[in-house]
Design an enzyme around this catalytic site. Structure first.
Site, PDB file in Angstrom:
ATOM      1  N   ILE A  16     -25.271  46.266  17.931  1.00 10.10           N
ATOM      2  CA  ILE A  16     -26.526  46.850  18.411  1.00 10.10           C
ATOM      3  C   ILE A  16     -27.043  46.120  19.634  1.00 10.10           C
ATOM      4  O   ILE A  16     -28.098  46.412  20.156  1.00 10.10           O
ATOM      5  CB  ILE A  16     -27.609  46.841  17.303  1.00 10.10           C
ATOM      6  CG1 ILE A  16     -27.656  45.476  16.624  1.00 10.10           C
ATOM      7  CG2 ILE A  16     -27.351  47.951  16.305  1.00 10.10           C
ATOM      8  CD1 ILE A  16     -28.642  45.342  15.506  1.00 10.10           C
ATOM      9  N   GLY A  19     -25.704  40.173  24.357  1.00 15.07           N
ATOM     10  CA  GLY A  19     -26.364  39.503  25.478  1.00 15.07           C
ATOM     11  C   GLY A  19     -25.380  38.562  26.135  1.00 15.07           C
ATOM     12  O   GLY A  19     -24.184  38.800  26.119  1.00 15.07           O
ATOM     13  N   VAL A  24     -24.890  41.060  18.732  1.00 18.59           N
ATOM     14  CA  VAL A  24     -25.761  41.323  17.581  1.00 18.59           C
ATOM     15  C   VAL A  24     -25.249  42.558  16.858  1.00 18.59           C
ATOM     16  O   VAL A  24     -25.037  43.596  17.490  1.00 18.59           O
ATOM     17  CB  VAL A  24     -27.229  41.543  18.020  1.00 18.59           C
ATOM     18  CG1 VAL A  24     -28.125  41.766  16.803  1.00 18.59           C
ATOM     19  CG2 VAL A  24     -27.741  40.341  18.817  1.00 18.59           C
ATOM     20  N   ASP A 131     -40.290  30.777  27.199  1.00 20.19           N
ATOM     21  CA  ASP A 131     -39.585  31.914  27.805  1.00 20.19           C
ATOM     22  C   ASP A 131     -40.227  33.224  27.359  1.00 20.19           C
ATOM     23  O   ASP A 131     -39.549  34.171  26.975  1.00 20.19           O
ATOM     24  CB  ASP A 131     -38.096  31.882  27.419  1.00 20.19           C
ATOM     25  CG  ASP A 131     -37.256  32.775  28.320  1.00 20.19           C
ATOM     26  OD1 ASP A 131     -36.100  33.068  27.952  1.00 20.19           O
ATOM     27  OD2 ASP A 131     -37.780  33.209  29.378  1.00 20.19           O
TER      28      ASP A 131
HETATM   29  O1  LIG Z   1     -32.621  44.183  15.207  1.00 22.23           O
HETATM   30  C1  LIG Z   1     -32.338  43.841  16.325  1.00 22.23           C
HETATM   31  N1  LIG Z   1     -31.937  44.716  17.301  1.00 22.23           N
HETATM   32  C2  LIG Z   1     -31.771  46.092  17.102  1.00 22.23           C
HETATM   33  C3  LIG Z   1     -31.654  46.664  15.847  1.00 22.23           C
HETATM   34  C4  LIG Z   1     -31.425  48.046  15.727  1.00 22.23           C
HETATM   35  C5  LIG Z   1     -31.339  48.854  16.856  1.00 22.23           C
HETATM   36  C6  LIG Z   1     -31.484  48.256  18.122  1.00 22.23           C
HETATM   37  C7  LIG Z   1     -31.698  46.876  18.233  1.00 22.23           C
HETATM   38  C8  LIG Z   1     -31.402  49.055  19.340  1.00 22.23           C
HETATM   39  N2  LIG Z   1     -31.557  50.501  19.097  1.00 22.23           N
HETATM   40  C9  LIG Z   1     -30.697  50.954  18.005  1.00 22.23           C
HETATM   41  C10 LIG Z   1     -31.101  50.312  16.707  1.00 22.23           C
HETATM   42  C11 LIG Z   1     -32.426  42.406  16.703  1.00 22.23           C
HETATM   43  C12 LIG Z   1     -33.084  41.513  15.866  1.00 22.23           C
HETATM   44  C13 LIG Z   1     -33.174  40.173  16.195  1.00 22.23           C
HETATM   45  C14 LIG Z   1     -32.604  39.706  17.374  1.00 22.23           C
HETATM   46  F1  LIG Z   1     -32.685  38.399  17.695  1.00 22.23           F
HETATM   47  C15 LIG Z   1     -31.943  40.580  18.233  1.00 22.23           C
HETATM   48  C16 LIG Z   1     -31.848  41.937  17.891  1.00 22.23           C
END
Ligand SMILES: O=C(Nc1ccc2c(c1)CNCC2)c1ccc(F)cc1
Length: 334
Positions: A16, A19, A24, A131
């Protein structure tokens, strides 16, 4: 990739986010069925960024707040770190602002109160984030903000009155004293970044911007910025109080929580206390004790070691279920 260390504990799904040095992935915690985000970092490709990961893990293990992305579990292997984190499906506040061009004052106010709560809480615990920017504020499924990325945070030895030196963070959000190489106080630099953040929420663009970094620094150090016609007097006054060149003249977090613009139409000061109790939750302990066949006393003692292992994750995710009014039940494994 096998990610065999997660087998049986989490059911991995799609990537998802990816970086700089992390990937992730969405995952399901197998005992509760709750969704989590697992940040996977390869030690080799981290290189000199390895200390940042250790800084982030240490800080996030100490922070427990409704507007800070929760760390549930840490798994370290010979060549990887896994951080099991709170699921924030609505993505970055940055994308939310871009999609809406700019936010109406009342929506910006709700978000900014949450940011003030999160920053007030970490400053109170002796941490400066360093940050703060919309990319590091994620939205959960209820559109609540969750602060992430504590890789550059600092916990000054001896308390927040002690100065810092490292110039870090994103240039457009960096305080003048920080980019001039002088020593600075983390709390004061965070307040400046929050001023830039509030300006971005209300205007949809940055007060100081230039693709040429030295030019950008000149603009920041001039302290001169334009404000568009649509900003209210109170919001202009608040932004100005945060974007004071002299850090000693800058508004403090304690003054922020009762600032008229933040109180207007809400009439309550910002509360930065964590909604999480020190005492563990009895219903969660009972369900865990039954599942693991232990007495409640033993189970409570095990949980309160806060090892950030699978038990810590299971406890916090059960608590999440309870806070969302879902049954405090574990999935019985066959
Ligand atoms: O949950 C996270 N991102 C996430 C989750 C689900 C979706 C996304 C990001 C983007 N859109 C589709 C669904 C997330 C949580 C903590 C983190 F440090 C970085 C990312």
């Amino acid at each position: 990739m096998s990610y065999s260390e997660l087998k049986g504990l989490y059911h991995l799904r799609e990537t998802i986010g990816s970086g700089g040095f992390a990937k992730v992935k969405l995952a399901y915690h197998s005992l509760t069925g709750e969704k989590v985000a697992i940040k996977i970092m390869d030690k080799r490709s981290l290189g000199e960024d390895l200390p940042r990961v250790k800084t982030e893990i240490a800080a996030m293990q100490d922070l427990c707040h409704q507007h800070i992305c929760k760390l549930y579990q840490v798994i370290e292997t010979a060549d990887r770190f896994y951080m099991v984190l709170e699921y924030c499906p609505e993505g970055e506040l940055f994308d939310y602002i871009v999609a809406k061009d700019k936010l109406e004052e009342e929506e910006a106010k709700i978000f900014f109160r949450q940011i003030v709560a999160a920053v007030g809480y970490i400053h109170n615990k002796g941490y400066a984030h360093r940050d703060l920017k919309p990319e590091n504020l994620l939205l959960d499924e209820d559109q609540n903000l969750k602060l992430i990325d504590f890789g550059l945070c600092a916990k000054p030895r001896g308390g927040m009155e002690n100065v810092l030196y490292t110039c870090c963070g994103s240039p457009a959000y960096a305080a003048p004293e920080l980019i001039s190489g002088r020593e600075y106080l983390g709390a004061e630099a965070d307040i400046w970044s929050m001023g830039i953040l509030l300006y971005a929420l209300l205007c949809g663009y940055l007060p100081f911007d230039d693709e040429n970094i030295p030019q950008l620094y000149k603009k920041i150090q001039s302290g001169k910025y334009e404000t568009p016609w649509w900003l209210s007097q109170d919001s202009k006054e608040l932004i100005s109080a945060m974007l004071q060149l002299d850090p000693k003249r800058r508004v403090t977090i304690n003054q922020l929580v009762t600032h008229p613009w933040l109180m207007e139409a809400i009439d309550m000061p910002v509360e930065w206390n964590s909604k999480y109790k020190r005492k563990v939750d009895d219903d969660c302990i009972t369900e865990l004790a039954v599942h693991y066949g232990k007495s409640r006393q033993e189970m409570e003692a095990d949980v309160q070691e806060w090892k950030f292992d699978y038990l810590t994750a299971t406890y916090f995710l059960l608590l999440e279920k309870k806070m969302k009014g879902r049954p405090v039940r574990l999935i019985q494994q066959q």
